[in-house]
Write an enzyme that holds these catalytic residues in place. Structure first.
Site, PDB file in Angstrom:
ATOM      1  N   CYS A   1      -0.402   3.998   2.312  1.00  0.00           N
ATOM      2  CA  CYS A   1      -0.489   3.906   3.594  1.00  0.00           C
ATOM      3  C   CYS A   1       1.423   3.944   4.234  1.00  0.00           C
ATOM      4  O   CYS A   1       1.547   4.732   4.805  1.00  0.00           O
ATOM      5  CB  CYS A   1      -0.857   2.919   3.335  1.00  0.00           C
ATOM      6  SG  CYS A   1      -1.887   1.529   3.582  1.00  0.00           S
ATOM      7  N   ASP A   2       2.375   3.177   3.158  1.00  0.00           N
ATOM      8  CA  ASP A   2       2.998   3.191   3.247  1.00  0.00           C
ATOM      9  C   ASP A   2       4.592   4.507   2.640  1.00  0.00           C
ATOM     10  O   ASP A   2       5.937   4.182   3.245  1.00  0.00           O
ATOM     11  CB  ASP A   2       3.639   1.565   3.691  1.00  0.00           C
ATOM     12  CG  ASP A   2       3.685   0.628   4.360  1.00  0.00           C
ATOM     13  OD1 ASP A   2       2.553   1.449   5.636  1.00  0.00           O
ATOM     14  OD2 ASP A   2       2.967   0.035   4.035  1.00  0.00           O
TER      15      ASP A   2
ATOM     16  N   CYS B   1       1.083  -0.822   0.065  1.00  0.00           N
ATOM     17  CA  CYS B   1       0.261  -0.069  -0.260  1.00  0.00           C
ATOM     18  C   CYS B   1       1.008   1.430  -0.445  1.00  0.00           C
ATOM     19  O   CYS B   1       1.571   1.496   0.872  1.00  0.00           O
ATOM     20  CB  CYS B   1      -0.388   0.299   1.693  1.00  0.00           C
ATOM     21  SG  CYS B   1      -1.908   1.526   1.319  1.00  0.00           S
TER      22      CYS B   1
HETATM   23  C1  LIG Z   1      -0.037  -4.496   5.297  1.00  0.00           C
HETATM   24  C2  LIG Z   1      -1.743  -2.812   5.014  1.00  0.00           C
HETATM   25  C3  LIG Z   1      -0.678  -1.511   5.294  1.00  0.00           C
HETATM   26  C4  LIG Z   1      -1.565  -1.349   5.784  1.00  0.00           C
HETATM   27  N1  LIG Z   1      -1.337   1.039   5.558  1.00  0.00           N
HETATM   28  C5  LIG Z   1      -3.033   0.822   5.883  1.00  0.00           C
HETATM   29  C6  LIG Z   1      -3.145   3.031   6.808  1.00  0.00           C
HETATM   30  O1  LIG Z   1      -1.865   2.785   6.689  1.00  0.00           O
HETATM   31  N2  LIG Z   1      -4.079   3.801   6.670  1.00  0.00           N
HETATM   32  C7  LIG Z   1      -4.871   2.908   6.020  1.00  0.00           C
HETATM   33  O2  LIG Z   1      -5.614   3.578   6.046  1.00  0.00           O
HETATM   34  N3  LIG Z   1      -5.085   1.671   5.534  1.00  0.00           N
HETATM   35  C8  LIG Z   1      -4.418   0.797   5.720  1.00  0.00           C
HETATM   36  N4  LIG Z   1      -4.221  -0.480   4.937  1.00  0.00           N
HETATM   37  C9  LIG Z   1      -5.796  -0.541   4.936  1.00  0.00           C
HETATM   38  C10 LIG Z   1      -6.697  -0.637   5.438  1.00  0.00           C
HETATM   39  O3  LIG Z   1      -5.922  -2.096   6.421  1.00  0.00           O
HETATM   40  C11 LIG Z   1      -7.968  -1.248   4.775  1.00  0.00           C
HETATM   41  O4  LIG Z   1      -8.760  -0.537   4.222  1.00  0.00           O
HETATM   42  C12 LIG Z   1      -9.085  -1.631   5.687  1.00  0.00           C
HETATM   43  O5  LIG Z   1      -8.337  -2.690   6.580  1.00  0.00           O
HETATM   44  C13 LIG Z   1     -10.275  -2.205   5.159  1.00  0.00           C
HETATM   45  O6  LIG Z   1     -11.753  -2.409   6.475  1.00  0.00           O
HETATM   46  P1  LIG Z   1     -12.443  -3.220   6.670  1.00  0.00           P
HETATM   47  O7  LIG Z   1     -13.244  -3.663   7.417  1.00  0.00           O
HETATM   48  O8  LIG Z   1     -13.188  -2.812   4.946  1.00  0.00           O
HETATM   49  O9  LIG Z   1     -11.654  -4.731   6.516  1.00  0.00           O
HETATM   50  P2  LIG Z   1     -10.378  -5.870   6.763  1.00  0.00           P
HETATM   51  O10 LIG Z   1     -10.046  -4.822   7.222  1.00  0.00           O
HETATM   52  O11 LIG Z   1     -10.368  -6.310   5.177  1.00  0.00           O
HETATM   53  O12 LIG Z   1     -11.625  -6.575   7.432  1.00  0.00           O
HETATM   54  C14 LIG Z   1     -12.170  -7.788   7.142  1.00  0.00           C
HETATM   55  C15 LIG Z   1     -12.820  -8.726   8.150  1.00  0.00           C
HETATM   56  O13 LIG Z   1     -13.100  -9.648   7.990  1.00  0.00           O
HETATM   57  C16 LIG Z   1     -12.993 -10.857   8.007  1.00  0.00           C
HETATM   58  N5  LIG Z   1     -14.141 -11.838   7.152  1.00  0.00           N
HETATM   59  C17 LIG Z   1     -13.946 -12.263   6.217  1.00  0.00           C
HETATM   60  N6  LIG Z   1     -13.978 -12.625   5.447  1.00  0.00           N
HETATM   61  C18 LIG Z   1     -14.903 -13.553   6.601  1.00  0.00           C
HETATM   62  C19 LIG Z   1     -15.588 -14.454   6.778  1.00  0.00           C
HETATM   63  N7  LIG Z   1     -16.650 -15.746   5.344  1.00  0.00           N
HETATM   64  N8  LIG Z   1     -16.577 -14.650   7.275  1.00  0.00           N
HETATM   65  C20 LIG Z   1     -16.438 -13.628   8.519  1.00  0.00           C
HETATM   66  N9  LIG Z   1     -15.354 -13.039   8.698  1.00  0.00           N
HETATM   67  C21 LIG Z   1     -14.860 -12.910   7.497  1.00  0.00           C
HETATM   68  C22 LIG Z   1     -11.775 -10.737   8.236  1.00  0.00           C
HETATM   69  O14 LIG Z   1     -11.176 -11.725   9.099  1.00  0.00           O
HETATM   70  C23 LIG Z   1     -11.485 -10.120   8.873  1.00  0.00           C
HETATM   71  O15 LIG Z   1     -11.132  -9.801  10.314  1.00  0.00           O
HETATM   72  C24 LIG Z   1      -3.693  -1.453   4.940  1.00  0.00           C
HETATM   73  C25 LIG Z   1      -3.680  -2.737   4.209  1.00  0.00           C
HETATM   74  C26 LIG Z   1      -2.404  -3.264   4.366  1.00  0.00           C
HETATM   75  C27 LIG Z   1      -2.866  -4.993   4.042  1.00  0.00           C
END
Ligand SMILES: Cc1cc2nc3c(=O)[nH]c(=O)nc-3n(C[C@H](O)[C@H](O)[C@H](O)COP(=O)(O)OP(=O)(O)OC[C@H]3O[C@@H](n4cnc5c(N)ncnc54)[C@H](O)[C@@H]3O)c2cc1C
Length: 309
Positions: free
Chosen positions: A135-136, A132
């Site tokens: 992000c980084d 990302c």
């Molecule tokens: C390495 C990395 C660094 C990042 N750094 C940043 C940053 O610095 N700043 C920033 O703003 N964003 C950052 N991001 C992006 C940010 O993390 C995501 O945009 C954000 O977490 C998305 O949130 P979400 O709740 O939509 O999904 P997610 O965070 O993906 O959470 C989804 C959840 O759903 C669960 N899940 C999936 N499938 C199922 C299922 N079938 N049944 C039950 N549970 C399920 C998973 O276990 C997970 O806990 C980064 C991402 C990565 C990978």
């Protein structure tokens, strides 16, 4: 027990939905396949772009989100949801052991970044390997970075990094980019971006943190070393929708079709966070989606006379 709303996923979108849902007096359950809340941010060392919480650790942010929802009395359960089934006025959500029932569903299962599978990639994640640039990228001010990929995300990442990095290498396995011509032209016109075409990353090297990449030219088979401080892998993101039955309409890449109001093609089923079609996938946009989704859930419950305020 029939919940007002069940949220699938305990990342920033799901937890924000839990916070807003509890404050709206909804009977809400968050289901996540992982016992540790926070989603993708748990895999990052530091989050430095969430307003008010500069330089917070990914793990710490996950814990804080969960604590906030716990303080409000949100209910959490561990389980991987494999199907959503409509039954009269409610939805049945199946995990391996339990079937849950709710009047509405918020899908917030997020997405995952594709990895290269190169030796050294997993070991250096957060230590010079990032998925990302938004992000980084700021951690590499005046340093040398590389971006791997050939689509719009890779091109945008290279342009983004070029504003702060001293030098950016854009590594692509073909000699032409898949991305838009306008971005390709911008990349080519940027002095501190060097194209490394017809090339793949053989391995990512460094002691504690990344210091070089082994690059193989796929036409000449020649292997060379590229000294870099960080490498950004932009070879695609996949939404977590592939192993679930009964989902609303999705686009070709598997993202659930939904706007800011989180409405999907199935009335009563909402999508929030990285899993939905949207421009920018970040913690802040996911949290915003979680709040909007609850607003839509309340409207739906009121319209169906399924909830008394
Ligand atoms: C390495 C990395 C660094 C990042 N750094 C940043 C940053 O610095 N700043 C920033 O703003 N964003 C950052 N991001 C992006 C940010 O993390 C995501 O945009 C954000 O977490 C998305 O949130 P979400 O709740 O939509 O999904 P997610 O965070 O993906 O959470 C989804 C959840 O759903 C669960 N899940 C999936 N499938 C199922 C299922 N079938 N049944 C039950 N549970 C399920 C998973 O276990 C997970 O806990 C980064 C991402 C990565 C990978």
């Amino acid at each position: 027990m029939v919940y007002d709303v069940i949220v699938l996923g305990g990342g920033p979108a799901g937890i924000t939905a839990a916070i807003y849902g509890k404050r709206a007096g909804l009977n809400i359950l968050v289901l996540d396949e992982s016992p540790k809340s926070g989603g993708q941010i748990l895999t990052t060392y530091e989050v430095d772009n969430y307003p008010g919480l500069p330089k917070i650790g990914g793990m710490e942010l996950g814990d804080k989100l969960r604590e906030h929802a716990d303080q409000l009395g949100a209910e959490f359960a561990v389980g991987r949801v494999s199907s959503i089934e409509k039954q009269d006025d409610t939805f049945l959500l199946k995990t391996r052991k339990v079937t849950y029932e709710a009047k509405t569903v918020i899908i917030a299962t997020g997405a995952g970044h594709r990895s290269l599978g190169a030796p050294g990639e997993a070991e250096h994640m957060g230590m010079g390997v990032s998925y990302c640039a938004t992000c980084d990228g700021a951690f590499y001010k005046d340093k040398v970075t590389a971006v791997v990929g050939g689509g719009n995300v890779a091109l945008e990442d290279a342009l983004f990094l070029a504003r702060t990095s001293k030098q950016v290498y854009l590594i692509h396995r073909r000699d032409e980019f898949r991305g838009d011509k306008v971005l390709v032209d911008q990349v080519k016109a940027t002095d501190n971006i060097t194209l490394v075409l017809d090339s793949v990353v053989e391995s990512i090297e460094g002691q504690m943190k990344v210091d070089s990449l082994s690059i193989k030219n796929v036409k000449t088979e020649e292997v060379s070393k590229l000294e870099v401080d960080g490498v950004f892998i932009a070879v695609g993101i996949t939404p977590n929708t592939d192993k679930m039955q009964g989902l609303p309409e999705m686009d070709a890449a598997g993202y659930i079709l939904a706007g800011e109001d989180a409405q999907t093609s199935i009335p009563g089923v909402f999508a929030a966070g990285d899993v939905r079609t949207k421009q920018l996938r970040q913690v802040i946009t996911s949290a915003s989606d979680g709040a909007n989704a609850i607003f839509s859930v309340q409207r739906y419950l009121n319209s169906q006379k399924l909830h008394k305020n």
